[in-house]
Structure formats: structure tokens, C-alpha cells
Design an enzyme around this catalytic site. Structure first.
Site, PDB file in Angstrom:
ATOM      1  N   ASN A  34      89.715   5.047  19.949  1.00  0.00           N
ATOM      2  CA  ASN A  34      89.308   6.300  19.317  1.00  0.00           C
ATOM      3  C   ASN A  34      90.552   7.024  18.831  1.00  0.00           C
ATOM      4  O   ASN A  34      91.625   6.861  19.412  1.00  0.00           O
ATOM      5  CB  ASN A  34      88.628   7.201  20.343  1.00  0.00           C
ATOM      6  CG  ASN A  34      87.153   6.918  20.483  1.00  0.00           C
ATOM      7  OD1 ASN A  34      86.720   5.781  20.369  1.00  0.00           O
ATOM      8  ND2 ASN A  34      86.395   7.954  20.722  1.00  0.00           N
TER       9      ASN A  34
HETATM   10 CA    CA Z   1      81.793   8.750  22.485  1.00  0.00          CA
END
Ligand code: CA
Ligand code: CTP
Length: 227
Positions: A34
Site C-alpha cells: 500500500n
Molecule cells: Ca484496506
């Protein structure tokens, strides 16, 4: 008689913080991750330490230095992060600021995947990672007294944050709009909304360090005096 230092409202408390991304290996040279600078989580850990707490920071791969007075555990994957969090319990307050990768490759290749020149791409099978916040919030015996989650959203910020509060079993969700035009991801400032069962409190945009300090004192104010 006890003297209470207003600048150190977390004296005697253990605060557990997660921060940064996780990296989920595909093969020895590639991973799924991420976007997360770790800045907000590291700032919260530093602010909790400054507020008198004993702090454990479980950090995914970021280049940030250990904050002063904070015990830092460095991890790579979501599963490692969960294990490090469980090892750090018990805690009075747990703040989950990490941007955990939701999925990981079902299999980690031990050798580098190679292009064979045919244009045929290897299939990437993924499986869901454990939800660290939900796991800890639903513990029977070792649930921290206050469980704080984040909700980084690009759409329907309040709606999504309220759903996460219920679904994950958190006491507080710190919601923020991370649409690219806000510059929150990787930037130094943040605009947050504190979502609890009682309602929503919105703060103006401020530096992430200031968000961290205010958040730590706001959370301290919600600890029951006898806790
Ligand atoms: Ca998430
Ligand atoms: N979180 C976690 N473990 C995960 C996923 C999320 O601990 N595997 C935590 C985050 O640290 C954050 C909160 O849960 O405090 C919300 O994360 P978010 O990614 O916004 O929620 P998800 O439930 O993963 O939903 P989605 O990504 O689909 O919005």
C-alpha cells in the site's frame, strides 16, 4: 496524594501503535504494498511517548528513524505485523495507523519469475490478509481498553468510517480523505474526522505532528479515570 502532570496524561500506560505499509512478497524481487509514508503513525508514537506512555511501535518497511523513547519492532508482512502486535500485548491503548496490504500472493515464489518473451503473463493469485485491528478489537481477554483505527478513504468518508467502526469493533475511527488532490499520502498535513458511537468531530487541516499530539491528548481524555 497523587500529582497529575497535565503534559503527561499517559504516564503508566502502554500504548501500541502500528504504522507504515506492509510488503507482501511475490518473489524474491517483487512485492504488493500500500502507499504509506508511515509519518502519521510515527508521529503518534512519538506524541504518546512525549505524553508519558510506554510505547511499542510496530512498523512496516519505511525509512523513518526510531522516535525517541519508543520501542520499535520492524516487520515486512501483515502476518508479521499481527504476530508482533500480539507479542506486544497487553496494552492500554492500541492505535492502528498502518496501511496494511489487504491481499498477499497465495504463494511466494522462491525464484524470480521470468518473462519468457512470449507476452504470456504469470497469473497472480492472491489471498486475504488477517485484519489486525479487527483481530485485536475482538479479543476476549487481552483487548486493549481503547482501540483506535484509521479509515483512509477516497469516497464517502463518513459513511465508510462509520461502517468500519462497527465492522471492526473499534472504539474510535480516525477518518481522513486521501484523494490524490488532498496531498495527504506522503505529505506533511492531514485533515481528520473522529468517528465514535456518539458522533463525528471534524478537525481543521494541520501538520501530521499536530494531529498526533492532539489525538493522543483527546484519546487520553477518553480513558476512564480508574483504568
Ligand atoms: Ca484496506
Ligand atoms: N487494518 C488492519 N489490518 C488489515 C487491514 C486494515 O489492521 N488487514 C486496519 C488499518 O490499520 C486501519 C483500519 O484497519 O486502522 C482500516 O483500514 P482500511 O484499509 O481503511 O480498511 P479495510 O477494512 O481494509 O477496508 P478497505 O481497504 O476496503 O477500505
Amino acid at each position: 496524594t497523587d500529582t497529575v502532570d497535565a503534559t503527561k496524561p499517559l504516564t503508566g500506560k502502554h500504548v501500541l501503535v502500528t504504522a507504515g505499509p506492509t510488503h507482501e512478497p511475490i518473489d524474491p524481487v517483487r512485492y504488493i504494498a500500500n502507499r504509506s509514508s508511515g509519518k502519521q503513525g510515527f508521529a503518534i508514537a512519538a506524541a504518546a511517548a512525549a505524553a508519558g506512555a510506554r510505547v511499542t511501535l510496530v512498523a512496516g518497511p519505511v525509512g523513518l528513524p526510531d522516535p525517541d523513547g519508543v520501542a520499535v519492532r520492524r516487520v515486512e508482512t501483515a502476518r508479521d505485523m499481527l504476530a508482533a502486535v500480539e507479542t506486544a500485548l497487553p496494552a492500554d491503548i492500541a492505535i492502528f495507523a498502518a496501511a496494511v496490504a489487504d491481499w498477499r500472493p497465495a504463494q511466494e515464489a522462491t525464484s524470480k519469475l521470468k518473462k519468457d518473451g512470449s507476452g504470456v503473463v504469470p497469473p497472480l493469485h492472491v489471498t486475504e490478509n488477517p485484519d489486525i485491528l479487527a483481530t485485536i478489537a475482538h479479543l476476549k481477554d487481552q483487548r486493549p481498553g481503547l482501540v483506535v483505527g484509521f479509515a483512509a478513504e477516497t469516497d464517502d468518508v463518513f459513511e465508510n468510517a462509520k461502517k468500519k467502526l462497527g465492522r471492526k469493533g473499534a472504539d474510535i475511527i480516525v477518518a481522513n480523505d486521501v484523494s490524490p488532490e488532498t496531498g495527504v499520502m506522503g505529505g506533511g498535513a492531514n485533515t481528520v474526522h473522529l468517528v465514535t458511537a456518539e458522533g463525528i468531530e471534524s478537525w481543521p487541516q494541520m501538520p501530521k505532528d499536530e494531529v498526533a499530539r492532539r489525538l493522543v491528548h483527546w484519546i487520553a481524555g477518553r480513558l476512564s479515570p480508574t483504568a
